[in-house]
Design an enzyme around this catalytic site. Structure first.
Site, PDB file in Angstrom:
ATOM      1  N   LYS A  77      14.788  82.674  -0.923  1.00 54.88           N
ATOM      2  CA  LYS A  77      13.581  83.068  -1.685  1.00 54.88           C
ATOM      3  C   LYS A  77      13.322  84.286  -1.532  1.00 54.88           C
ATOM      4  CE  LYS A  77      11.361  78.636  -0.581  1.00 54.88           C
ATOM      5  NZ  LYS A  77      10.119  77.939  -0.036  1.00 54.88           N
ATOM      6  N   ASP A 113       4.670  77.421  -3.876  1.00 50.36           N
ATOM      7  CA  ASP A 113       4.327  76.816  -2.360  1.00 50.36           C
ATOM      8  C   ASP A 113       3.006  76.898  -1.836  1.00 50.36           C
ATOM      9  OD1 ASP A 113       7.030  75.977  -2.023  1.00 50.36           O
ATOM     10  OD2 ASP A 113       7.673  77.978  -0.864  1.00 50.36           O
TER      11      ASP A 113
HETATM   12  P1  NAP Z   1      11.241  79.646   8.284  1.00 48.45           P
HETATM   13  O1  NAP Z   1      10.881  80.924   7.459  1.00 48.45           O
HETATM   14  O2  NAP Z   1      12.523  79.677   8.929  1.00 48.45           O
HETATM   15  O3  NAP Z   1      10.287  79.503   9.485  1.00 48.45           O
HETATM   16  C1  NAP Z   1      10.145  78.714  10.378  1.00 48.45           C
HETATM   17  C2  NAP Z   1       9.038  78.748  11.428  1.00 48.45           C
HETATM   18  O4  NAP Z   1       9.203  77.750  12.395  1.00 48.45           O
HETATM   19  C3  NAP Z   1       8.899  80.176  12.320  1.00 48.45           C
HETATM   20  O5  NAP Z   1       7.768  80.466  12.446  1.00 48.45           O
HETATM   21  C4  NAP Z   1       9.553  79.673  13.667  1.00 48.45           C
HETATM   22  O6  NAP Z   1       9.361  80.358  14.533  1.00 48.45           O
HETATM   23  C5  NAP Z   1       9.271  78.220  13.797  1.00 48.45           C
HETATM   24  N1  NAP Z   1      10.114  77.423  14.556  1.00 48.45           N
HETATM   25  C6  NAP Z   1      11.478  77.160  14.380  1.00 48.45           C
HETATM   26  N2  NAP Z   1      11.870  76.197  15.212  1.00 48.45           N
HETATM   27  C7  NAP Z   1      11.053  76.208  16.402  1.00 48.45           C
HETATM   28  C8  NAP Z   1      10.874  75.764  17.381  1.00 48.45           C
HETATM   29  N3  NAP Z   1      11.923  75.060  18.242  1.00 48.45           N
HETATM   30  N4  NAP Z   1       9.811  75.730  18.280  1.00 48.45           N
HETATM   31  C9  NAP Z   1       8.789  76.698  17.817  1.00 48.45           C
HETATM   32  N5  NAP Z   1       8.800  77.256  16.714  1.00 48.45           N
HETATM   33  C10 NAP Z   1       9.782  76.996  15.906  1.00 48.45           C
HETATM   34  O7  NAP Z   1      11.080  78.270   7.557  1.00 48.45           O
HETATM   35  P2  NAP Z   1       9.767  77.948   6.290  1.00 48.45           P
HETATM   36  O8  NAP Z   1      10.470  78.183   5.080  1.00 48.45           O
HETATM   37  O9  NAP Z   1       8.519  78.523   6.742  1.00 48.45           O
HETATM   38  O10 NAP Z   1       9.773  76.473   6.480  1.00 48.45           O
HETATM   39  C11 NAP Z   1       9.240  75.720   7.527  1.00 48.45           C
HETATM   40  C12 NAP Z   1       9.170  74.194   7.845  1.00 48.45           C
HETATM   41  O11 NAP Z   1       8.214  73.908   6.522  1.00 48.45           O
HETATM   42  C13 NAP Z   1      10.157  73.653   7.378  1.00 48.45           C
HETATM   43  O12 NAP Z   1      10.151  72.188   8.094  1.00 48.45           O
HETATM   44  C14 NAP Z   1      10.166  73.031   5.792  1.00 48.45           C
HETATM   45  O13 NAP Z   1      10.919  72.078   5.724  1.00 48.45           O
HETATM   46  C15 NAP Z   1       8.727  73.110   5.789  1.00 48.45           C
HETATM   47  N6  NAP Z   1       8.334  73.295   4.253  1.00 48.45           N
HETATM   48  C16 NAP Z   1       7.664  72.119   3.638  1.00 48.45           C
HETATM   49  C17 NAP Z   1       7.339  72.452   2.148  1.00 48.45           C
HETATM   50  C18 NAP Z   1       6.450  71.275   1.553  1.00 48.45           C
HETATM   51  O14 NAP Z   1       6.755  71.417   0.365  1.00 48.45           O
HETATM   52  N7  NAP Z   1       6.092  70.499   2.211  1.00 48.45           N
HETATM   53  C19 NAP Z   1       7.621  73.816   1.652  1.00 48.45           C
HETATM   54  C20 NAP Z   1       8.242  74.612   2.416  1.00 48.45           C
HETATM   55  C21 NAP Z   1       8.668  74.381   3.590  1.00 48.45           C
HETATM   56  P3  NAP Z   1       9.982  81.910  15.144  1.00 48.45           P
HETATM   57  O15 NAP Z   1       9.443  82.796  14.270  1.00 48.45           O
HETATM   58  O16 NAP Z   1       9.733  81.946  16.388  1.00 48.45           O
HETATM   59  O17 NAP Z   1      11.447  81.582  14.765  1.00 48.45           O
END
Ligand code: NAP
Length: 291
Positions: A77, A113
């Site tokens: 993205k 999003d």
């Molecule tokens: P991303 O950019 O990789 O960010 C991941 C986030 O999760 C970071 O803040 C990370 O913290 C945190 N994290 C990951 N593992 C963790 C753990 N074990 N303990 C605490 N914090 C943790 O991912 P993203 O694109 O933002 O997506 C995040 C989630 O949203 C995913 O589950 C995705 O499926 C969901 N999502 C849903 C939709 C929807 O349409 N409903 C759309 C987009 C995303 P750190 O900074 O400390 O690594």
């Protein structure tokens, strides 16, 4: 090779797809093909596994092959912004694109999003954002789009709590142009959660297969707050179950997924998206997978 069962694809079919890595789990083809079917469009949507280092070529492929539109998902993205002809002002401010529209070879990027999340929050939870105090758990790409959209809708204060506190501080600094913000580590949530009206899990915690995890201690949830989780597999996360048990209102992540796809459909076709049919097919697929 399987026999062609006559799936309706012909020489006039307009092509769409999603670029991601991994992409095999994506529900976007199911959802968008259903939308095309319901609206009678001669269109087809497929998933493309675009490995690191090949995104530029893949984007040039949109032009060369005349695809009308593409969704872009993890991890592309941010990088894709560099390969497009024009970026919508909101996508530029967020710094990420999840939807590309091809207008006769000219590619424009959008981000659906955050607006998808806000539409879901308003329509499904009846939540009015203006003046509210919000806590975002997580500071990744999803938090950035959601925080931007919530600030635009007039949230009075946004607290970002993240495992890596420095990333929460960075996101807070970025969002501070639009509202009052603070960035903290996850361990400081207990000291800030009083007075929060909406808490949103934007981390991966609770997502399949680690479905028993919860992003914060359930005792911190208080009745009167709305607890929202953008994880939609499972449809009801442990965080939402704990929130319900404590008398809080809850809001699941499926709506965000549906509406980000609905906005993409609307940008591509200029027609209203059949959001209920899109929701129904994705919900059924997730429910069947859980059985
Ligand atoms: P991303 O950019 O990789 O960010 C991941 C986030 O999760 C970071 O803040 C990370 O913290 C945190 N994290 C990951 N593992 C963790 C753990 N074990 N303990 C605490 N914090 C943790 O991912 P993203 O694109 O933002 O997506 C995040 C989630 O949203 C995913 O589950 C995705 O499926 C969901 N999502 C849903 C939709 C929807 O349409 N409903 C759309 C987009 C995303 P750190 O900074 O400390 O690594």
């Amino acid at each position: 090779m399987a026999a062609n069962r006559g799936n309706g694809i012909d020489t006039s079919t307009v092509m769409f797809g999603v670029f991601g890595d991994p992409v095999a789990h994506s529900k976007s083809p199911l959802m968008l093909n259903r939308a095309f079917e319901v609206t009678g469009a001669n269109a087809a949507y497929a998933a493309f596994h675009i490995r690191p280092g090949t995104l530029r070529d893949a984007v040039n492929g949109i032009r060369a092959l005349g695809f009308r539109g593409v969704n872009v998902t993890i991890p592309h993205k941010l990088e894709v912004v560099d390969y497009l002809d024009e970026i919508d002002e909101h996508a530029r401010a967020i710094g990420a694109v999840n939807t590309i529209v091809n207008d006769q070879g000219r590619l424009k990027g959008y981000n659906t999003d955050g607006i998808g999340y806000v539409r879901s929050l308003k329509e499904e939870a009846g939540f009015s954002i203006a003046g509210q105090t919000v806590m975002l758990l997580g500071a990744g790409g999803a938090a950035r789009g959601i925080g931007y959209a919530l600030a635009k809708e007039g949230a009075a204060r946004i607290i970002i709590a993240n495992r890596t506190a420095s990333k929460a501080e960075e996101l807070a600094a970025y969002l501070s142009e639009g509202t009052d913000t603070e960035g903290i580590g996850l361990e400081a949530v207990a000291t800030r959660i009083d007075g929060v009206n909406l808490v949103v899990n934007t981390t991966k915690i609770g997502m399949h297969p680690k479905i028993e995890e919860c992003p914060i201690a359930p005792e911190l949830i208080h009745p009167g707050m709305l607890v929202s989780d953008i994880v939609y597999n499972p449809l009801e996360t442990r965080f939402l179950r704990e929130a319900k048990a404590r008398g809080a209102a809850v809001h699941g992540g499926l709506g965000m997924f549906i509406y980000q796809g609905a906005y993409a459909f609307e940008y591509w076709t200029g027609q209203p998206a059949p959001a209920e049919a899109m929701r129904e097919i994705v919900e059924r697929s997730l429910t069947e997978a859980a059985l």
